[in-house]
Design a protein around this motif. Structure first.
Motif, mmCIF file in Angstrom:
data_model
loop_
_atom_site.group_PDB
_atom_site.id
_atom_site.type_symbol
_atom_site.label_atom_id
_atom_site.label_comp_id
_atom_site.label_asym_id
_atom_site.label_seq_id
_atom_site.Cartn_x
_atom_site.Cartn_y
_atom_site.Cartn_z
ATOM 1 N N ALA A 15 -11.311 9.593 27.950
ATOM 2 C CA ALA A 15 -10.303 8.423 27.920
ATOM 3 C C ALA A 15 -9.196 9.226 27.977
ATOM 4 C CB ALA A 15 -10.487 8.006 26.754
ATOM 5 N N ALA A 16 -8.193 8.575 29.085
ATOM 6 C CA ALA A 16 -6.821 9.096 29.315
ATOM 7 C C ALA A 16 -5.804 8.343 28.500
ATOM 8 C CB ALA A 16 -6.658 8.852 30.774
ATOM 9 N N ASP A 17 -4.906 8.903 27.947
ATOM 10 C CA ASP A 17 -3.774 8.243 27.461
ATOM 11 C C ASP A 17 -3.101 7.369 28.454
ATOM 12 O OD1 ASP A 17 -4.183 9.509 25.010
ATOM 13 O OD2 ASP A 17 -2.635 11.184 25.350
ATOM 14 N N LEU A 18 -2.247 6.607 27.938
ATOM 15 C CA LEU A 18 -1.383 5.632 28.995
ATOM 16 C C LEU A 18 -0.180 6.536 29.610
ATOM 17 C CD1 LEU A 18 -0.646 2.592 26.641
ATOM 18 C CD2 LEU A 18 -2.580 2.937 28.247
ATOM 19 N N PRO A 19 0.090 6.141 30.791
ATOM 20 C CA PRO A 19 1.193 6.847 31.316
ATOM 21 C C PRO A 19 2.512 7.049 30.508
ATOM 22 C CG PRO A 19 0.208 5.373 32.924
ATOM 23 C CD PRO A 19 -0.414 4.750 31.515
ATOM 24 N N GLY A 20 2.700 8.435 30.566
ATOM 25 C CA GLY A 20 4.042 8.705 29.738
ATOM 26 C C GLY A 20 3.875 8.952 28.379
ATOM 27 N N SER A 21 2.689 8.784 27.747
ATOM 28 C CA SER A 21 2.396 8.963 26.370
ATOM 29 C C SER A 21 2.468 10.636 25.962
ATOM 30 C CB SER A 21 1.040 8.545 25.991
ATOM 31 O OG SER A 21 -0.066 9.328 26.382
ATOM 32 N N THR A 80 -10.316 4.607 10.755
ATOM 33 C CA THR A 80 -9.188 5.452 11.517
ATOM 34 C C THR A 80 -8.617 5.000 12.655
ATOM 35 O OG1 THR A 80 -9.910 7.365 10.163
ATOM 36 C CG2 THR A 80 -8.190 7.658 11.890
ATOM 37 N N HIS A 81 -7.374 4.628 12.849
ATOM 38 C CA HIS A 81 -6.653 4.279 14.116
ATOM 39 C C HIS A 81 -7.507 3.725 15.317
ATOM 40 C CE1 HIS A 81 -7.487 8.386 15.166
ATOM 41 N NE2 HIS A 81 -6.550 8.798 14.862
ATOM 42 N N PRO A 82 -8.163 2.614 15.131
ATOM 43 C CA PRO A 82 -9.001 2.103 16.237
ATOM 44 C C PRO A 82 -8.500 2.030 17.602
ATOM 45 C CG PRO A 82 -8.420 0.310 14.445
ATOM 46 C CD PRO A 82 -7.853 1.956 14.127
ATOM 47 N N GLU A 83 -6.930 1.929 17.507
ATOM 48 C CA GLU A 83 -6.278 1.787 18.703
ATOM 49 C C GLU A 83 -6.340 3.158 19.529
ATOM 50 O OE1 GLU A 83 -5.955 -1.804 16.887
ATOM 51 O OE2 GLU A 83 -5.225 0.253 16.276
ATOM 52 N N PHE A 84 -6.411 4.328 18.944
ATOM 53 C CA PHE A 84 -6.220 5.690 19.528
ATOM 54 C C PHE A 84 -7.083 5.826 20.623
ATOM 55 C CE2 PHE A 84 -6.681 10.383 19.404
ATOM 56 C CZ PHE A 84 -5.316 10.639 19.330
ATOM 57 N N CYS A 116 -1.754 2.761 13.050
ATOM 58 C CA CYS A 116 -1.061 4.029 12.735
ATOM 59 C C CYS A 116 0.311 3.773 13.568
ATOM 60 C CB CYS A 116 -1.557 5.175 13.220
ATOM 61 S SG CYS A 116 -2.857 5.840 12.150
ATOM 62 N N PHE A 117 1.455 3.870 13.419
ATOM 63 C CA PHE A 117 2.840 3.873 13.749
ATOM 64 C C PHE A 117 2.897 4.703 15.056
ATOM 65 C CE2 PHE A 117 7.108 5.303 14.660
ATOM 66 C CZ PHE A 117 7.886 4.167 14.787
ATOM 67 N N THR A 118 2.401 5.603 14.999
ATOM 68 C CA THR A 118 2.674 6.930 15.852
ATOM 69 C C THR A 118 1.572 6.376 17.529
ATOM 70 O OG1 THR A 118 0.733 8.116 15.275
ATOM 71 C CG2 THR A 118 2.929 8.639 14.708
ATOM 72 N N THR A 119 0.465 5.450 17.090
ATOM 73 C CA THR A 119 -0.240 5.143 18.221
ATOM 74 C C THR A 119 0.496 4.492 19.313
ATOM 75 O OG1 THR A 119 -2.186 5.295 16.631
ATOM 76 C CG2 THR A 119 -2.710 4.497 18.899
ATOM 77 N N PRO A 120 1.278 3.347 19.042
ATOM 78 C CA PRO A 120 1.983 2.470 19.901
ATOM 79 C C PRO A 120 3.297 3.580 20.317
ATOM 80 C CG PRO A 120 2.078 1.549 17.918
ATOM 81 C CD PRO A 120 1.126 2.707 17.699
ATOM 82 N N TYR A 121 3.968 4.127 19.162
ATOM 83 C CA TYR A 121 5.286 4.584 19.477
ATOM 84 C C TYR A 121 5.104 5.879 20.401
ATOM 85 C CZ TYR A 121 9.570 6.547 18.155
ATOM 86 O OH TYR A 121 11.047 6.923 18.379
ATOM 87 N N THR A 122 4.061 6.572 20.392
ATOM 88 C CA THR A 122 4.031 7.550 21.468
ATOM 89 C C THR A 122 3.218 7.073 22.575
ATOM 90 O OG1 THR A 122 1.866 8.287 20.696
ATOM 91 C CG2 THR A 122 3.883 9.341 19.337
ATOM 92 N N GLY A 123 2.865 5.893 22.694
ATOM 93 C CA GLY A 123 2.351 5.443 24.104
ATOM 94 C C GLY A 123 0.836 5.455 24.184
ATOM 95 N N LYS A 124 0.004 5.646 23.282
ATOM 96 C CA LYS A 124 -1.314 5.501 23.264
ATOM 97 C C LYS A 124 -1.912 4.191 23.466
ATOM 98 C CE LYS A 124 -1.798 10.089 21.549
ATOM 99 N NZ LYS A 124 -0.243 10.205 21.235
ATOM 100 N N VAL A 125 -1.207 3.112 23.091
ATOM 101 C CA VAL A 125 -1.666 1.828 23.063
ATOM 102 C C VAL A 125 -0.272 1.083 23.334
ATOM 103 C CG1 VAL A 125 -1.482 1.213 20.563
ATOM 104 C CG2 VAL A 125 -3.004 -0.269 22.002
ATOM 105 N N SER A 126 -0.402 -0.095 23.740
ATOM 106 C CA SER A 126 0.994 -1.097 24.005
ATOM 107 C C SER A 126 1.201 -1.656 22.594
ATOM 108 C CB SER A 126 0.928 -2.135 25.016
ATOM 109 O OG SER A 126 -0.036 -3.158 24.630
ATOM 110 N N TRP A 127 2.640 -1.913 22.233
ATOM 111 C CA TRP A 127 2.699 -2.672 20.910
ATOM 112 C C TRP A 127 2.092 -3.922 20.863
ATOM 113 C CZ3 TRP A 127 4.721 -0.694 16.651
ATOM 114 C CH2 TRP A 127 5.585 0.710 16.800
ATOM 115 N N GLU A 128 2.206 -4.783 22.207
ATOM 116 C CA GLU A 128 1.678 -5.974 22.288
ATOM 117 C C GLU A 128 0.084 -6.147 21.874
ATOM 118 O OE1 GLU A 128 3.564 -4.519 24.531
ATOM 119 O OE2 GLU A 128 5.316 -5.538 24.185
#
Length: 308
Positions: A120-126, A203-207, A230-242
């Protein structure tokens, strides 16, 4: 630091008394933003109850005891993650951690089959996870621990995993699912329930290497597990806040627990994580009561020792 957002006072008040059950701080085998003693003092200043020391490589129960003694008034808790450096699925290591007062037992992360094989790839810019570079360095030296398996080829939870779950149950510790895959997580959570484990957190199901669907998260919630946001998951761009907010709404705040997963040098101060998360949730329309349930009520359920 000025380049990072600063939490509102309202957010600080909402999360007061909560625990951050997932932080990565020094001493560690990679650079961290702050050390455990300094962080304990900062938690005391901002009104947070305590934190759980997460390491991918060592057990932290002894460290936690030292920090609690050195900084009275902050409940710092230890943990263990069942990667290769801890002997993998090692009931003896969990037993010792339990006797030392360790609170959370993470299933394998960097040495799980799912993480090792994840494409799985991180979102662009993460921003990439910091442990990736260390893993690459270890592997380049030929230090490649065996994959830590949790289920058989036909999907049955291995007996060695059940031995670990029985130790967790006996010490009333918390099972956290680490970087397992969705089928592994569901199998292990059901087995944990069978073995008498009372506290389970997914653990961070959105990671990136988890990305559990809403139906999967709802099924886990129905099994009594809390879904860790986890705050870092969206903050570092691995999932969108929405998408994160939509998942919380679909599963329900009562089945979610907030943590920061902070400690990386390039991210905000660790003691700000829960409050920054609260500000984002307020902006998204969550109520103060919903946020407090996730940040305080549910984190204290995971962190506090049982009353005998």
């Amino acid at each position: 630091m000025s380049e990072h957002p600063v939490p509102s006072e309202a957010a600080r008040e909402i999360v007061a008394g909560g625990y951050d059950t997932h932080v990565h701080i020094a001493p560690d085998v990679m650079e961290r933003r702050i050390d455990d003693l300094s962080l304990a003092a900062r938690f005391l200043e901002v009104g947070l109850a305590g934190f759980v020391l997460k390491s991918h490589y060592v057990t932290t129960a002894e460290r936690a005891t030292v920090v609690r003694t050195a900084v009275p008034g902050v409940d710092v808790l230890g943990a263990i993650t069942l990667n290769g450096s801890m002997g993998g699925m090692n009931p003896a290591a969990v037993e010792i951690a339990g006797r030392l007062g360790g609170r959370i037992v993470w299933m394998p992360t960097v040495d799980s089959r799912n993480q090792r094989g994840s494409t799985a790839a991180d979102l662009p810019g993460s921003k990439p996870a910091m442990w990736g570079a260390l893993q690459a360095d270890l592997h380049a030296q030929g230090i490649v621990p065996d994959v830590v398996e949790v289920i058989s080829p036909d999907g049955e939870v291995l007996e060695q995993v059940r031995k670990v779950l029985r130790v967790i149950a006996r010490h009333d510790m918390v099972l956290a699912t680490g970087h397992l895959s969705a089928p592994e997580i569901l199998a292990v959570v059901k087995a944990a329930k069978q073995e008498g484990v009372r506290r389970v957190v997914v653990t961070h199901p959105e990671f990136t290497s988890q990305r559990l669907t809403v139906p999967q998260q709802q099924e886990l919630a129905a099994e009594g597990a809390l879904l860790e946001r986890c705050f870092t998951t969206p903050y570092t761009g691995k999932v969108s806040w929405e998408d994160l907010f939509a998942n919380i709404r679909a599963v329900g705040p009562s089945h979610s627990v907030l943590s920061s997963d902070l400690g990386q040098p390039f991210n905000p101060p660790v003691e700000d994580g829960l409050a920054l998360f609260a500000d984002r949730l307020l902006e998204a329309g969550f109520t103060a009561e919903e946020i407090r349930e996730m940040a305080v009520t549910n984190s204290r359920f995971l962190a506090l020792e049982p009353k005998h």
